[in-house]
Design an enzyme around this catalytic site. Structure first.
Site, mmCIF file in Angstrom:
data_model
loop_
_atom_site.group_PDB
_atom_site.id
_atom_site.type_symbol
_atom_site.label_atom_id
_atom_site.label_comp_id
_atom_site.label_asym_id
_atom_site.label_seq_id
_atom_site.Cartn_x
_atom_site.Cartn_y
_atom_site.Cartn_z
ATOM 1 N N CYS A 163 25.993 23.628 30.914
ATOM 2 C CA CYS A 163 25.140 22.647 32.016
ATOM 3 C C CYS A 163 25.520 22.276 33.884
ATOM 4 C CB CYS A 163 24.480 21.652 31.802
ATOM 5 S SG CYS A 163 23.613 21.842 29.752
ATOM 6 N N ARG A 164 26.565 21.224 33.002
ATOM 7 C CA ARG A 164 27.256 20.193 33.902
ATOM 8 C C ARG A 164 28.234 21.872 35.331
ATOM 9 N NH1 ARG A 164 29.266 15.065 30.749
ATOM 10 N NH2 ARG A 164 29.480 16.943 29.806
ATOM 11 N N SER A 165 29.184 21.903 34.035
ATOM 12 C CA SER A 165 30.425 22.223 34.814
ATOM 13 C C SER A 165 29.917 24.014 35.413
ATOM 14 C CB SER A 165 31.647 22.544 33.662
ATOM 15 O OG SER A 165 31.113 23.213 32.439
ATOM 16 N N ASN A 192 30.213 23.512 28.719
ATOM 17 C CA ASN A 192 30.239 24.458 30.151
ATOM 18 C C ASN A 192 28.489 26.062 30.084
ATOM 19 O OD1 ASN A 192 32.378 27.761 30.825
ATOM 20 N ND2 ASN A 192 31.791 26.397 31.721
ATOM 21 N N CYS A 199 33.009 20.473 31.048
ATOM 22 C CA CYS A 199 32.489 19.869 30.484
ATOM 23 C C CYS A 199 32.934 19.759 29.640
ATOM 24 C CB CYS A 199 30.934 19.414 30.974
ATOM 25 S SG CYS A 199 30.715 21.087 31.034
ATOM 26 N N ASP A 254 25.134 13.771 30.995
ATOM 27 C CA ASP A 254 25.539 14.918 30.265
ATOM 28 C C ASP A 254 23.967 15.451 30.339
ATOM 29 O OD1 ASP A 254 24.980 17.394 29.249
ATOM 30 O OD2 ASP A 254 25.848 16.545 26.847
HETATM 31 P P1 4NP Z 1 27.541 20.645 29.546
HETATM 32 O O1 4NP Z 1 26.764 20.004 28.560
HETATM 33 O O2 4NP Z 1 29.137 20.177 29.042
HETATM 34 O O3 4NP Z 1 27.319 19.615 30.758
HETATM 35 O O4 4NP Z 1 27.743 21.838 29.152
HETATM 36 C C1 4NP Z 1 26.004 20.033 26.933
HETATM 37 C C2 4NP Z 1 25.649 21.643 26.297
HETATM 38 C C3 4NP Z 1 25.789 21.620 24.997
HETATM 39 C C4 4NP Z 1 26.045 20.805 24.443
HETATM 40 C C5 4NP Z 1 26.623 19.440 24.579
HETATM 41 C C6 4NP Z 1 26.681 19.143 26.205
HETATM 42 N N1 4NP Z 1 26.313 20.893 22.601
HETATM 43 O O5 4NP Z 1 26.719 19.633 22.488
HETATM 44 O O6 4NP Z 1 25.746 22.158 22.459
#
Ligand code: 4NP
Length: 156
Positions: free
Chosen positions: A12-14, A10, A7, A126
């Site tokens: 939340c989703r992954s 790294n 994702c 996200d």
């Molecule tokens: P993820 O979510 O891609 O599911 O881990 C996010 C976590 C942090 C950020 C963006 C998406 N960020 O911009 O910090």
């Protein structure tokens, strides 16, 4: 078989998908024969545990992801893994762009590859800027994908 979920951050989703896949695979005949890891296209959160809301959501479903640590996707991943399973359409485009020649075909959308067709664009959106409910939606999608992956791989 080695699977890498990708994702953006790294956190939340992954990691949620990694936890769901580990749990579903661990309780299946595939245990021990399929390895799962996760990474982010971005490196801002490298070394950090998953978002506390992701940890709490997974724990609520009986899966512990607190020990995972974020890392950024690296070029060696394209050689190490059989499939790079991307959370959303933007991740797919970004990872495909980074793929070395001859490795682009192993870069796919997680929901498409699993055969789960319940989300717009086959994307796990996200939940980072969202609520606890958004994390529950994420869990439902990644766990559906994890169950479908086990069925797919058990079928050979
Ligand atoms: P993820 O979510 O891609 O599911 O881990 C996010 C976590 C942090 C950020 C963006 C998406 N960020 O911009 O910090």
């Amino acid at each position: 078989m080695k699977l890498l979920v990708v994702c953006l951050g790294n956190i939340c989703r992954s990691p949620m998908a990694e936890g769901a896949l580990r749990a579903r695979i661990g309780g299946s005949p595939l245990a021990g024969s399929v390895q799962v890891d996760s990474a982010g296209t971005g490196g801002w959160h490298a070394g950090q545990p998953p978002d506390p809301r992701a940890v709490a959501c997974a724990r609520g479903h009986g899966v512990d992801i607190a020990q995972l640590r974020a890392r950024q996707l690296q070029s060696a991943d394209f050689h190490r893994f059989d499939w790079l399973l991307c959370a959303d359409a933007q991740n797919l485009a970004d990872v495909k762009r980074l793929a070395p020649p001859g490795h682009g075909e192993k870069v796919v959308l997680l929901l498409d590859w699993a055969g789960v067709a319940s989300a717009p664009d086959s994307s796990v959106l996200d939940p980072y800027g969202g609520s606890a409910r958004d994390f529950e939606v994420t869990w439902r999608l990644v766990d559906s994908a994890a169950r479908a992956v086990v069925v797919r791989l058990c079928a050979g």
